[in-house]
Design an enzyme around this catalytic site. Structure first.
Site, PDB file in Angstrom:
ATOM      1  N   LYS A 234       0.822  -1.218   0.000  1.00 31.44           N
ATOM      2  CA  LYS A 234       0.000   0.000   0.000  1.00 31.44           C
ATOM      3  C   LYS A 234       0.854   1.265   0.000  1.00 31.44           C
ATOM      4  O   LYS A 234       2.051   1.229   0.284  1.00 31.44           O
ATOM      5  CB  LYS A 234      -0.991  -0.034   1.168  1.00 31.44           C
ATOM      6  CG  LYS A 234      -2.143  -0.999   0.870  1.00 31.44           C
ATOM      7  CD  LYS A 234      -3.283  -0.894   1.835  1.00 31.44           C
ATOM      8  CE  LYS A 234      -4.401  -1.862   1.401  1.00 31.44           C
ATOM      9  NZ  LYS A 234      -5.434  -2.006   2.414  1.00 31.44           N
ATOM     10  N   ARG A 268      -3.685  -9.921   4.969  1.00 36.85           N
ATOM     11  CA  ARG A 268      -4.118  -9.927   3.561  1.00 36.85           C
ATOM     12  C   ARG A 268      -2.942  -9.434   2.724  1.00 36.85           C
ATOM     13  O   ARG A 268      -2.571  -8.267   2.810  1.00 36.85           O
ATOM     14  CB  ARG A 268      -5.334  -9.011   3.412  1.00 36.85           C
ATOM     15  CG  ARG A 268      -5.935  -8.995   2.029  1.00 36.85           C
ATOM     16  CD  ARG A 268      -7.158  -8.084   1.964  1.00 36.85           C
ATOM     17  NE  ARG A 268      -7.777  -8.148   0.659  1.00 36.85           N
ATOM     18  CZ  ARG A 268      -7.365  -7.453  -0.398  1.00 36.85           C
ATOM     19  NH1 ARG A 268      -6.325  -6.644  -0.307  1.00 36.85           N
ATOM     20  NH2 ARG A 268      -7.991  -7.575  -1.564  1.00 36.85           N
TER      21      ARG A 268
HETATM   22  C1  9MG Z   1     -10.353  -5.535  -0.529  1.00 35.14           C
HETATM   23  N1  9MG Z   1      -9.354  -4.941   0.334  1.00 35.14           N
HETATM   24  C2  9MG Z   1      -8.321  -4.133  -0.039  1.00 35.14           C
HETATM   25  N2  9MG Z   1      -7.615  -3.772   1.030  1.00 35.14           N
HETATM   26  C3  9MG Z   1      -8.200  -4.361   2.095  1.00 35.14           C
HETATM   27  C4  9MG Z   1      -7.951  -4.372   3.473  1.00 35.14           C
HETATM   28  O1  9MG Z   1      -6.962  -3.648   3.994  1.00 35.14           O
HETATM   29  N3  9MG Z   1      -8.735  -5.082   4.282  1.00 35.14           N
HETATM   30  C5  9MG Z   1      -9.798  -5.795   3.761  1.00 35.14           C
HETATM   31  N4  9MG Z   1     -10.565  -6.499   4.629  1.00 35.14           N
HETATM   32  N5  9MG Z   1     -10.092  -5.825   2.457  1.00 35.14           N
HETATM   33  C6  9MG Z   1      -9.302  -5.114   1.654  1.00 35.14           C
END
Ligand code: 9MG
Length: 291
Positions: A234, A268
């Site tokens: 990010k 994630r």
């Molecule tokens: C779909 N998506 C993109 N970034 C995310 C994040 O930080 N958390 C979650 N739950 N979904 C995300």
């Protein structure tokens, strides 16, 4: 070094029970033309390239992913909205193929009730909604499907959320929002044991907001729900290091380690094998017996 407050928790994902006694990995598969990292990678003439996706999914699972997050809407800052039909066309064939070919919990990244229902019929085992099931009909659909839900915090909407994010106290406000959404889920009939919370790194947050949330992720973990953290590649990494998207692996791994150390149960990520190494190291240190 403390494990997550929700250590010992598990999620019932259709046919699979996910053990969260140690942090686990969710691999990202964006079936979109415009996601910030893998946008366009899996689409050929607007349709998912299922053979390539199956190969990637199997590789992610072999590398240590327990969950694969599949989405057909880009929620990057400034992203173009997607129609329900476009989302269905992008993700349904992927759920159908991966539920046959791949041994992982399949998560749907969507805010759209019709897509949730269709994906659940095609094998989804978890619902991840960046709008925390606030869209009309989303909570009813999610409660009816009986799958675990990930409730994410976002200030604003994807197309404008990064223009001027503002909080008096980001930690209290994110926590307050998540408490309200948990209550709404419980009132709709979702068991507390099936709820995951997520501060939504990068969703209507400045660098300082993101860092405050990461530094005190333990407070969110203290709410008693497993915490998901999405920090991989990010733009906060770019703000801290100046790195372009393809050079953010070291930053992503440092953030993954910090998130897990501060209580995240689900990471994630795009880089599954590398993150699995990070978690191995963290667990080895946690398991050391010191006098
Ligand atoms: C779909 N998506 C993109 N970034 C995310 C994040 O930080 N958390 C979650 N739950 N979904 C995300």
């Amino acid at each position: 070094m403390k494990p997550s407050e929700s250590a010992g928790a598990s999620l019932r994902c259709a046919g699979t029970v996910l053990d969260l006694s140690t942090p686990i990995i969710m691999g990202v598969l964006n079936i979109t033309p415009d996601s910030f990292s893998d946008g366009g990678r899996w689409l050929v003439d607007g349709r998912a390239d299922l053979d390539a996706l199956c190969r990637e999914a199997v590789a992610m699972v072999d590398a240590g992913a327990s969950i694969l997050d599949i989405g057909g809407e880009s929620t990057r800052p400034g992203a173009t909205p997607v129609s329900e039909q476009q989302e269905l066309d992008r993700v349904l064939p992927v759920f159908e193929a991966l539920s046959r070919e791949c041994d992982a919990v399949l998560s749907l990244d969507s805010s759209t009730p019709a897509v949730m229902r269709a994906a659940a019929s095609a094998g989804a085992g978890l619902l991840n909604d960046v709008r925390a099931f606030a869209r009309d009909g989303a909570l009813e659909a999610a409660a009816e499907l009986g799958l675990p839900l990930c409730l994410m915090h976002m200030q604003g909407q994807p197309n404008t959320m990064q223009q001027a994010p503002q909080y008096q106290d980001v930690l209290t406000e994110v926590q307050g929002f998540l408490e309200l959404r948990v209550s709404a889920c419980v009132s709709a009939g979702v068991p507390r044991s099936q709820i995951v919370i997520d501060p939504g790194f990068g969703f209507g947050k400045t660098l300082e907001h993101n860092l405050s949330l990461l530094a005190r992720l333990d407070l969110l973990a203290g709410m008693g729900f497993p915490v998901m953290a999405g920090l991989s590649r990010k733009s906060l990494i770019a703000k801290l290091t100046g790195r372009e998207i393809d050079d953010r692996l070291p930053g992503s791994l440092a953030l993954a380690m910090l998130a897990a150390q501060n209580g995240a149960s689900i990471l994630r990520v795009h880089d599954v094998a590398e993150t699995a190494d990070v978690l191995r190291i963290l667990e080895a240190v946690r398991n050391v017996h010191t006098p």
